[in-house]
Design an enzyme around this catalytic site. Sequence first.
Site: not given
Length: 348
Positions: A49-51, A199, A240, A251
């Site tokens: 995860r994470g753009a 997160q 993102d 987020k």
Amino acid sequence: MLPNQVYPVVWNHDRVLLIDQNRLPSEYTLVEISRCDDMAHAIKTMIVRGAPAIGVAAAYGMYLGAREIEATNRDQFLAKLERVAEQLRSTRPTAVNLFWAIEQMLKTARHTIGSLDHLKQALLDAAQRIQQADLETCRSIGDHGLAALPPGKLRLLTHCNAGALATAGYGTALGVVRSTWNAGRLERLYADETRPRLQGARLTAWECAQEGIPVTVITDSMAAHCMQRGMIDAVVVGADRIAANGDAANKIGTYSVALIAKAHNIPFFVAAPVSTIDFNIASGKDIPIEERDASEVYQVGETMLCPPGVEYYNPAFDVTPAELITAIVTEFGAFPPERIQAELSPIS
């Protein structure tokens, strides 16, 4: 055994190794990915995860899908590759780096001349270039972010995880934190826990612990109190997707932090590569917001938090308006949101 440096996506001989971010911090586990279907599942379920990291993973997913294609000619291969691209596009709707990386891979396929084996090798080479470029980009973001921060020793606040785990390595928002720490200018990082997936508490704190960066985890509801008490000098978050006018999706909870920072006259920075800026979207109103399963809200692990019979709403992201953002920090420098289209659109 824990890594000295964190790389969430690694090409290893004939497959991809992913750090399973759902298991951190209690368990450091590598997941082997050798099929496009498995990569799509890993992206959708947030193993990765994470753009920027999603973009790197998708690029390798495109190669893995290409490797599986059986075709007798170039046109047939490209048609099947587009179906691979569509499968990967469907995994996460908000992170624009996913779509950017897929398009880069499709461009490589369309522009490569030669046998199908040569074309497949070109796709692997392109994925590795995307990964290396993102790592270099993050280091540049870190340095530009350091230059944009207020002078002196700093106490920074971040929300969610925009670190090495969310990129090819080093990080965007945490890249700024790392550069500040390496320059001897970081007094402490405050990390919002970032409900509902935590997160910040699980991932940002874990990264900092690996490197000895002083970090204090706070609940999301404590940010205003900490600012009121004079404990925060600046806020640095990731993104993102960023619209052409500078509105930034990050987020869920980021918008709240930006409002609080504005109320306390604390600078608020968004750190992201230019590939995160979607110049085809005029404002944040046009950014699609992913909604995730309600179970993320009503339970943590096996523990139920809510009574039966209630309803849930679980958007994964919110949009921070450009007027709340001090600067958007990219690999080319830090710019006021209203300047990104003029300064950066030709670059993208």
